[in-house]
Design a protein around this motif. Sequence first.
Motif, PDB file in Angstrom:
ATOM      1  N   ILE A 142       2.867 -51.054 -32.477  1.00  0.00           N
ATOM      2  CA  ILE A 142       3.283 -51.338 -31.106  1.00  0.00           C
ATOM      3  C   ILE A 142       2.532 -50.919 -30.099  1.00  0.00           C
ATOM      4  CG2 ILE A 142       5.299 -50.990 -29.562  1.00  0.00           C
ATOM      5  CD1 ILE A 142       6.988 -50.728 -32.088  1.00  0.00           C
ATOM      6  N   VAL A 143       1.850 -51.712 -29.356  1.00  0.00           N
ATOM      7  CA  VAL A 143       1.086 -51.190 -28.342  1.00  0.00           C
ATOM      8  C   VAL A 143       1.604 -51.178 -26.927  1.00  0.00           C
ATOM      9  CG1 VAL A 143      -1.182 -51.591 -27.146  1.00  0.00           C
ATOM     10  CG2 VAL A 143      -0.934 -52.183 -29.567  1.00  0.00           C
ATOM     11  N   SER A 144       2.023 -50.289 -26.124  1.00  0.00           N
ATOM     12  CA  SER A 144       2.346 -50.318 -24.684  1.00  0.00           C
ATOM     13  C   SER A 144       1.590 -49.754 -24.006  1.00  0.00           C
ATOM     14  CB  SER A 144       3.825 -49.521 -25.054  1.00  0.00           C
ATOM     15  OG  SER A 144       3.699 -48.197 -25.300  1.00  0.00           O
ATOM     16  N   VAL A 145       1.400 -50.199 -22.699  1.00  0.00           N
ATOM     17  CA  VAL A 145       0.576 -50.114 -21.666  1.00  0.00           C
ATOM     18  C   VAL A 145       1.410 -49.672 -20.420  1.00  0.00           C
ATOM     19  CG1 VAL A 145      -1.466 -50.805 -20.448  1.00  0.00           C
ATOM     20  CG2 VAL A 145      -0.728 -51.804 -22.675  1.00  0.00           C
ATOM     21  N   SER A 146       1.229 -48.602 -19.900  1.00  0.00           N
ATOM     22  CA  SER A 146       2.006 -48.403 -18.684  1.00  0.00           C
ATOM     23  C   SER A 146       1.048 -47.821 -17.456  1.00  0.00           C
ATOM     24  CB  SER A 146       3.166 -47.253 -18.871  1.00  0.00           C
ATOM     25  OG  SER A 146       2.456 -45.956 -19.425  1.00  0.00           O
ATOM     26  N   GLY A 147       1.252 -48.075 -16.272  1.00  0.00           N
ATOM     27  CA  GLY A 147       0.347 -47.837 -15.183  1.00  0.00           C
ATOM     28  C   GLY A 147       0.578 -48.561 -13.891  1.00  0.00           C
TER      29      GLY A 147
END
Lengths: 146, 146, 146
Positions: free
Chosen positions: A140-145
């Motif tokens: 699982i690849v999660s990106v936050s920003g």
Amino acid sequence: MKYYRETIAFRTSAQTEFVDITNRVQEIVDASGIRKGRVCVYAQHTTMGVCINHNEPMLLQDFMNLMERIAPTDAQYAHDLFELKKGRKTDGRSNGNAHCKALLMGTQAAVPLDNGHMMLSDIQSIFAVEFDGSRDRDVIVSVSGI
Amino acid sequence: MKYYRETIAFRTSAQTEFVDITNRVQEIVDASGIRKGRVCVYAQHTTMGVCINHNEPMLLQDFMNLMERIAPTDAQYAHDLFELKKGRKTDGRSNGNAHCKALLMGTQAAVPLDNGHMMLSDIQSIFAVEFDGSRDRDVIVSVSGI
Amino acid sequence: MKYYRETIAFRTSAQTEFVDITNRVQEIVDASGIRKGRVCVYAQHTTMGVCINHNEPMLLQDFMNLMERIAPTDAQYAHDLFELKKGRKTDGRSNGNAHCKALLMGTQAAVPLDNGHMMLSDIQSIFAVEFDGSRDRDVIVSVSGI
């Protein structure tokens, strides 16, 4: 804040295997449209690890030797006996060693982003590390920003 | 959400060295103006680790001994042979052992923030750990939160 | 972005102990009202680790054996000598081995969220791992997202 998530699904082929997922993670960062923040890579498994290091074939062999010295495949693990007794090991796996290897490597890594790019050095790659292949795996690849 | 990032640049002096960067990380948290959230410390290197533990000089020696037992400097690593064959080791380093040590330690750590302060206990320090010094090193500190 | 934090406080009972905190972490995620994002579990201690793996009693015994092989309790640690000399070890602990075990395991883990649920597989549990019990322990759970 923006948040974006995708799953990388793949099948490993060897018992132990370093799968370089760097490019697929960057593609997900690209798709997120997030420029500043962090990407987190998480293995949804108990016999797979995640790490960041140099994708140099001989070094990957050293890493396999290292993990094998720490938790040898042919040592005796209580987990394997238990599973056999319970009749659960229908696939014939004795994977106590793989759990031990994954425990030490850890199940996730995070990388900061700069202008939409992972701040990896030229020789850093992100690996999903199979310790009990071959299997179907989900990372699982999660990106936050922002 | 606010996001703030700075790089800590420094030069290590020893082959193996625990560099306590706690105060510098807190200064970056201060500069961020972020009160609630998380700070992430990321080493942009493959022979450096990041960890959190007690800055007690004798204990740091125990940690060096531990890592040396796991991946001895004078063992043989395929990586070193490869590099020598390719003529890449112009600096004379044989650093397969350093990659192995960094692999096990991991390349990042994250600490939650409370009212702008890292929630470390009194005896927790953040270390960038050199395994292949001396070298110029960059550690990326990113703060996210509100 | 929303941010929410709670501390899980508990007392361990054994010298080495895998405390499954999965349900308590999910309760904090529930309380946060955050649906998409990440939860981070951080141990505010230097002789406790955090990991994610399978809660199978025999496997946990294998993990204890693994950590004990890597940093034996009865080996000699400079830290223990130091502490004894300084007269600091008023509780009679020699815990250099526990620091070493915690160093390798790491002090935190992060899990992505999907619709307010941690994206753990059916056999993944989150553990706070005591290496120097029994003690009062605080594990900080922070949730960030939208």
